[in-house]
Design a protein around this motif. Structure first.
Motif, PDB file in Angstrom:
ATOM      1  N   ALA A 123      34.008  38.382  24.886  1.00 31.13           N
ATOM      2  CA  ALA A 123      34.647  38.244  23.580  1.00 31.13           C
ATOM      3  C   ALA A 123      35.800  39.236  23.452  1.00 31.13           C
ATOM      4  O   ALA A 123      35.842  40.251  24.159  1.00 31.13           O
ATOM      5  CB  ALA A 123      33.611  38.473  22.479  1.00 31.13           C
ATOM      6  N   PRO A 124      36.733  38.972  22.548  1.00 33.01           N
ATOM      7  CA  PRO A 124      37.863  39.894  22.343  1.00 33.01           C
ATOM      8  C   PRO A 124      37.394  41.324  22.068  1.00 33.01           C
ATOM      9  O   PRO A 124      36.466  41.544  21.300  1.00 33.01           O
ATOM     10  CB  PRO A 124      38.570  39.309  21.114  1.00 33.01           C
ATOM     11  N   GLY A 125      38.029  42.273  22.759  1.00 30.26           N
ATOM     12  CA  GLY A 125      37.719  43.679  22.558  1.00 30.26           C
ATOM     13  C   GLY A 125      36.420  44.149  23.192  1.00 30.26           C
ATOM     14  O   GLY A 125      36.027  45.299  23.027  1.00 30.26           O
ATOM     15  N   LYS A 126      35.752  43.304  23.927  1.00 30.11           N
ATOM     16  CA  LYS A 126      34.465  43.639  24.542  1.00 30.11           C
ATOM     17  C   LYS A 126      34.597  43.730  26.063  1.00 30.11           C
ATOM     18  O   LYS A 126      35.627  43.405  26.639  1.00 30.11           O
ATOM     19  CB  LYS A 126      33.406  42.591  24.186  1.00 30.11           C
ATOM     20  N   ALA A 127      33.516  44.144  26.705  1.00 29.00           N
ATOM     21  CA  ALA A 127      33.453  44.236  28.157  1.00 29.00           C
ATOM     22  C   ALA A 127      32.093  43.733  28.625  1.00 29.00           C
ATOM     23  O   ALA A 127      31.111  43.775  27.881  1.00 29.00           O
ATOM     24  CB  ALA A 127      33.658  45.667  28.618  1.00 29.00           C
ATOM     25  N   GLU A 128      32.054  43.240  29.836  1.00 28.17           N
ATOM     26  CA  GLU A 128      30.806  42.803  30.457  1.00 28.17           C
ATOM     27  C   GLU A 128      30.883  43.144  31.936  1.00 28.17           C
ATOM     28  O   GLU A 128      31.958  43.122  32.531  1.00 28.17           O
ATOM     29  CB  GLU A 128      30.608  41.295  30.260  1.00 28.17           C
ATOM     30  N   ASP A 129      29.732  43.443  32.536  1.00 30.45           N
ATOM     31  CA  ASP A 129      29.676  43.796  33.949  1.00 30.45           C
ATOM     32  C   ASP A 129      29.095  42.663  34.779  1.00 30.45           C
ATOM     33  O   ASP A 129      28.131  42.017  34.374  1.00 30.45           O
ATOM     34  CB  ASP A 129      28.796  45.036  34.165  1.00 30.45           C
ATOM     35  N   LEU A 130      29.703  42.459  35.948  1.00 34.35           N
ATOM     36  CA  LEU A 130      29.142  41.616  37.004  1.00 34.35           C
ATOM     37  C   LEU A 130      28.782  42.559  38.139  1.00 34.35           C
ATOM     38  O   LEU A 130      29.594  43.423  38.492  1.00 34.35           O
ATOM     39  CB  LEU A 130      30.183  40.629  37.540  1.00 34.35           C
ATOM     40  N   VAL A 131      27.604  42.422  38.712  1.00 34.37           N
ATOM     41  CA  VAL A 131      27.241  43.218  39.882  1.00 34.37           C
ATOM     42  C   VAL A 131      27.094  42.237  41.040  1.00 34.37           C
ATOM     43  O   VAL A 131      26.239  41.350  41.012  1.00 34.37           O
ATOM     44  CB  VAL A 131      25.945  44.029  39.647  1.00 34.37           C
ATOM     45  N   TRP A 132      27.952  42.414  42.028  1.00 32.43           N
ATOM     46  CA  TRP A 132      28.060  41.421  43.088  1.00 32.43           C
ATOM     47  C   TRP A 132      28.101  42.091  44.451  1.00 32.43           C
ATOM     48  O   TRP A 132      28.804  43.082  44.652  1.00 32.43           O
ATOM     49  CB  TRP A 132      29.326  40.588  42.871  1.00 32.43           C
ATOM     50  N   SER A 133      27.349  41.537  45.380  1.00 30.84           N
ATOM     51  CA  SER A 133      27.351  41.982  46.765  1.00 30.84           C
ATOM     52  C   SER A 133      28.257  41.055  47.558  1.00 30.84           C
ATOM     53  O   SER A 133      27.998  39.851  47.654  1.00 30.84           O
ATOM     54  CB  SER A 133      25.934  41.962  47.334  1.00 30.84           C
ATOM     55  N   PHE A 134      29.308  41.615  48.118  1.00 30.78           N
ATOM     56  CA  PHE A 134      30.294  40.849  48.868  1.00 30.78           C
ATOM     57  C   PHE A 134      29.866  40.835  50.330  1.00 30.78           C
ATOM     58  O   PHE A 134      30.333  41.624  51.141  1.00 30.78           O
ATOM     59  CB  PHE A 134      31.676  41.473  48.675  1.00 30.78           C
ATOM     60  N   ASN A 135      28.936  39.945  50.672  1.00 26.56           N
ATOM     61  CA  ASN A 135      28.317  39.940  51.998  1.00 26.56           C
ATOM     62  C   ASN A 135      28.893  38.891  52.937  1.00 26.56           C
ATOM     63  O   ASN A 135      28.346  38.666  54.011  1.00 26.56           O
ATOM     64  CB  ASN A 135      26.795  39.781  51.884  1.00 26.56           C
ATOM     65  N   ARG A 136      29.983  38.266  52.545  1.00 27.43           N
ATOM     66  CA  ARG A 136      30.653  37.285  53.406  1.00 27.43           C
ATOM     67  C   ARG A 136      32.138  37.623  53.470  1.00 27.43           C
ATOM     68  O   ARG A 136      32.780  37.769  52.428  1.00 27.43           O
ATOM     69  CB  ARG A 136      30.504  35.863  52.838  1.00 27.43           C
ATOM     70  N   ALA A 137      32.680  37.757  54.671  1.00 29.62           N
ATOM     71  CA  ALA A 137      34.102  38.057  54.829  1.00 29.62           C
ATOM     72  C   ALA A 137      34.943  36.819  54.524  1.00 29.62           C
ATOM     73  O   ALA A 137      34.497  35.697  54.732  1.00 29.62           O
ATOM     74  CB  ALA A 137      34.384  38.542  56.248  1.00 29.62           C
ATOM     75  N   GLY A 138      36.145  37.049  54.010  1.00 28.52           N
ATOM     76  CA  GLY A 138      37.062  35.953  53.743  1.00 28.52           C
ATOM     77  C   GLY A 138      37.942  36.217  52.535  1.00 28.52           C
ATOM     78  O   GLY A 138      37.921  37.299  51.948  1.00 28.52           O
ATOM     79  N   ASN A 139      38.711  35.209  52.184  1.00 24.31           N
ATOM     80  CA  ASN A 139      39.591  35.252  51.020  1.00 24.31           C
ATOM     81  C   ASN A 139      39.013  34.331  49.963  1.00 24.31           C
ATOM     82  O   ASN A 139      38.732  33.156  50.248  1.00 24.31           O
ATOM     83  CB  ASN A 139      41.001  34.815  51.395  1.00 24.31           C
TER      84      ASN A 139
END
Length: 162
Positions: A123-139
């Motif tokens: 929402a406007p003016g807010k923040a949220e976190d994503l926690v992600w493991s980047f376990n695959r190489a690539g674009n």
């Protein structure tokens, strides 16, 4: 009596349509434990596994800042997604194909509700976190898929190196 039935039907329809809208809820708390499903671009992770935080800002000029980031394969990040605008925005991780497909669905069903661990609806003016493991190489890519935002160029990319 017909008027009362009409009012009741409208109220029911209105309440049903709001259940399809994007919300600003914490995905883990709203839906229980995060489901860790391997995707081409990585897998959801636990907060305690994140060793660093990267802040990504979203604005009403339909841009992300930064619009590109690089991580090492195996690294887990906390992506703090901050909405600096006055409109609802989201950040969805994916491949170009998965984002294109999802964007088309959002154009057809703009109020569609979904809460996946690779999405942050902010929402406007807010923040949220994503926690992600980047376990695959690539674009890979990320985007705001709210109807019209993706089409206006609200996209970014990330690179996962070996």
């Amino acid at each position: 009596m017909k008027t009362m039935q009409f009012i009741a039907a409208c109220a029911l329809l209105a309440s049903a349509s709001t259940s399809f809208a994007h919300g600003n809820t914490s995905h883990a708390s709203a839906t229980g434990p995060v489901i860790k499903e391997q995707k081409a671009w990585g897998i959801a992770s636990d907060e305690r596994a994140a060793l660093r935080t990267l802040t990504i800002e979203m604005t009403d000029d339909m841009r992300f800042a930064p619009d590109h980031f690089t991580v090492k394969r195996g690294e887990t990040l906390r992506l703090r997604v901050v909405n600096k605008g006055q409109l609802m925005h989201e950040m969805v991780l994916g491949t170009r194909a998965s984002l294109d497909e999802h964007a088309q669905m959002m154009l057809k069903y703009p109020g569609m509700e979904h809460a996946e661990p690779y999405m942050a609806h902010v929402a406007p003016g807010k923040a949220e976190d994503l926690v992600w493991s980047f376990n695959r190489a690539g674009n890979f890519n990320f985007a705001c898929l709210i109807a019209g935002h993706y089409q206006a160029g609200m996209t970014g990319r990330f690179t996962v190196t070996e």
